[in-house]
Design a protein around this motif. Structure first.
Motif, PDB file in Angstrom:
ATOM      1  N   LYS A  37       0.836  -1.212   0.000  1.00  0.00           N
ATOM      2  CA  LYS A  37       0.000   0.000   0.000  1.00  0.00           C
ATOM      3  C   LYS A  37       0.868   1.259   0.000  1.00  0.00           C
ATOM      4  CE  LYS A  37      -3.777   2.221   2.573  1.00  0.00           C
ATOM      5  NZ  LYS A  37      -4.694   2.286   1.428  1.00  0.00           N
ATOM      6  N   GLY A  38       0.563   2.153  -0.922  1.00  0.00           N
ATOM      7  CA  GLY A  38       1.293   3.415  -1.022  1.00  0.00           C
ATOM      8  C   GLY A  38       2.555   3.348  -1.857  1.00  0.00           C
ATOM      9  N   GLY A  39       2.947   2.153  -2.281  1.00  0.00           N
ATOM     10  CA  GLY A  39       4.174   2.011  -3.062  1.00  0.00           C
ATOM     11  C   GLY A  39       3.977   2.368  -4.523  1.00  0.00           C
ATOM     12  N   GLN A  40       5.022   2.889  -5.143  1.00  0.00           N
ATOM     13  CA  GLN A  40       4.991   3.196  -6.569  1.00  0.00           C
ATOM     14  C   GLN A  40       6.270   2.687  -7.220  1.00  0.00           C
ATOM     15  OE1 GLN A  40       4.355   7.378  -7.205  1.00  0.00           O
ATOM     16  NE2 GLN A  40       2.270   7.354  -6.409  1.00  0.00           N
ATOM     17  N   LEU A  41       6.097   1.996  -8.347  1.00  0.00           N
ATOM     18  CA  LEU A  41       7.250   1.478  -9.079  1.00  0.00           C
ATOM     19  C   LEU A  41       6.910   1.442 -10.561  1.00  0.00           C
ATOM     20  CD1 LEU A  41       6.309  -1.593  -9.975  1.00  0.00           C
ATOM     21  CD2 LEU A  41       6.972  -2.150  -7.638  1.00  0.00           C
ATOM     22  N   ASN A  42       7.906   1.108 -11.372  1.00  0.00           N
ATOM     23  CA  ASN A  42       7.686   0.950 -12.798  1.00  0.00           C
ATOM     24  C   ASN A  42       8.286  -0.386 -13.221  1.00  0.00           C
ATOM     25  OD1 ASN A  42       8.706   1.304 -15.811  1.00  0.00           O
ATOM     26  ND2 ASN A  42       7.010   2.724 -15.512  1.00  0.00           N
ATOM     27  N   THR A  43       7.463  -1.220 -13.844  1.00  0.00           N
ATOM     28  CA  THR A  43       7.895  -2.558 -14.237  1.00  0.00           C
ATOM     29  C   THR A  43       9.054  -2.511 -15.220  1.00  0.00           C
ATOM     30  OG1 THR A  43       5.651  -3.391 -13.915  1.00  0.00           O
ATOM     31  CG2 THR A  43       7.143  -4.738 -15.238  1.00  0.00           C
ATOM     32  N   CYS A  44       8.970  -1.608 -16.191  1.00  0.00           N
ATOM     33  CA  CYS A  44      10.032  -1.503 -17.189  1.00  0.00           C
ATOM     34  C   CYS A  44      11.357  -1.107 -16.537  1.00  0.00           C
ATOM     35  CB  CYS A  44       9.645  -0.495 -18.267  1.00  0.00           C
ATOM     36  SG  CYS A  44      10.889  -0.304 -19.559  1.00  0.00           S
ATOM     37  N   TYR A  45      11.304  -0.177 -15.611  1.00  0.00           N
ATOM     38  CA  TYR A  45      12.527   0.258 -14.935  1.00  0.00           C
ATOM     39  C   TYR A  45      13.159  -0.917 -14.191  1.00  0.00           C
ATOM     40  CZ  TYR A  45      15.783   2.846 -12.057  1.00  0.00           C
ATOM     41  OH  TYR A  45      16.939   3.299 -11.455  1.00  0.00           O
ATOM     42  N   ASN A  46      12.335  -1.686 -13.488  1.00  0.00           N
ATOM     43  CA  ASN A  46      12.868  -2.819 -12.727  1.00  0.00           C
ATOM     44  C   ASN A  46      13.370  -3.943 -13.620  1.00  0.00           C
ATOM     45  OD1 ASN A  46      12.520  -2.852  -9.559  1.00  0.00           O
ATOM     46  ND2 ASN A  46      10.845  -1.613 -10.383  1.00  0.00           N
ATOM     47  N   ALA A  47      12.706  -4.139 -14.762  1.00  0.00           N
ATOM     48  CA  ALA A  47      13.081  -5.238 -15.652  1.00  0.00           C
ATOM     49  C   ALA A  47      14.285  -4.910 -16.520  1.00  0.00           C
ATOM     50  CB  ALA A  47      11.899  -5.610 -16.547  1.00  0.00           C
ATOM     51  N   VAL A  48      14.439  -3.630 -16.877  1.00  0.00           N
ATOM     52  CA  VAL A  48      15.468  -3.273 -17.854  1.00  0.00           C
ATOM     53  C   VAL A  48      16.419  -2.179 -17.382  1.00  0.00           C
ATOM     54  CG1 VAL A  48      15.898  -2.555 -20.241  1.00  0.00           C
ATOM     55  CG2 VAL A  48      13.876  -3.939 -19.711  1.00  0.00           C
ATOM     56  N   ASP A  49      15.894  -1.011 -17.062  1.00  0.00           N
ATOM     57  CA  ASP A  49      16.739   0.165 -16.804  1.00  0.00           C
ATOM     58  C   ASP A  49      17.833  -0.077 -15.770  1.00  0.00           C
ATOM     59  OD1 ASP A  49      14.173   1.080 -17.942  1.00  0.00           O
ATOM     60  OD2 ASP A  49      15.013   3.087 -17.686  1.00  0.00           O
TER      61      ASP A  49
END
Length: 202
Positions: free
Chosen positions: A54-66
């Motif tokens: 709860k309250g967390g924000q992330l980006n799948t592309c950033y975690n997978a690639v960047d």
């Protein structure tokens, strides 16, 4: 599975102490905003009273690639038994492809929360399209042409149903695909679908 195996221990821990287990796992994720709670429980939230991270924000592309692009490691291997094409993409190369295509999607008005239908064969460009959507915060709905083939050939009506279900803002399509010795006309099958023309899909 014997309890001595690491996998068994991990499964048992995730069931017996889920908050602690996933709290540790979450440390390996790059968050734009760290979750306030690992597992939030509120009976007033309806039939599913649980909210993870709860309250967390992330980006799948950033975690997978960047976050891996500072190393020249292979991120994607493509090996087609049909065409004989073999390709390898490093994280740097994959990130470059994703950034370019994310720019293409944005130029067509794709924004966070929009839906993009990816209608392509299982090729590297399909992966690029999906990750580009994730990069922008758009939802992608994948339709692999092979899944719509019937004994009598391709089924445009099935594609129409999927378009009607997800109501995409944009459709990303290959011109054609190859299955065994048969050429499947992807783009050709989109044009006669009235749902595309009636909904303003780009």
């Amino acid at each position: 599975m014997p309890p001595s195996y690491a996998q068994s221990k991990a499964v048992r821990s995730s069931v017996e102490t889920p908050t602690e287990f996933w709290g540790v796992a979450a440390r390996d994720i790059s968050w734009f905003r760290t979750p306030d709670e690992i597992l939030h429980h509120d009976p007033a939230d309806g039939p599913n009273p649980y909210t993870w991270f709860k309250g967390g924000q992330l980006n799948t592309c950033y975690n997978a690639v960047d976050r891996h692009a500072d190393r020249d490691h292979v991120a994607l291997i493509y090996d087609s038994p049909i065409t004989g094409i073999k390709q390898k993409f490093t994280y740097v190369q994959l990130l470059d492809e994703i950034q370019v295509f994310a720019g293409v999607l944005r130029s067509h008005g794709v924004r966070k929360g929009d839906t993009v239908l990816v209608y392509m064969p299982m090729i590297p460009q399909a992966v690029v399209a999906m990750l580009a959507c994730a990069r922008l915060g758009a939802v992608h709905s994948v339709v692999f042409g092979e899944s719509l083939c019937t004994a009598g050939g391709f089924a445009p009506k099935e594609l129409a149903k999927r378009i009607d279900d997800c109501k995409p803002n944009v459709i990303v399509s290959a011109s054609f695909g190859i299955e065994s010795t048969k050429v499947i006309p992807y783009k050709h099958n989109i044009h006669p679908i009235s749902a595309v023309h009636d909904s303003g899909v780009r």
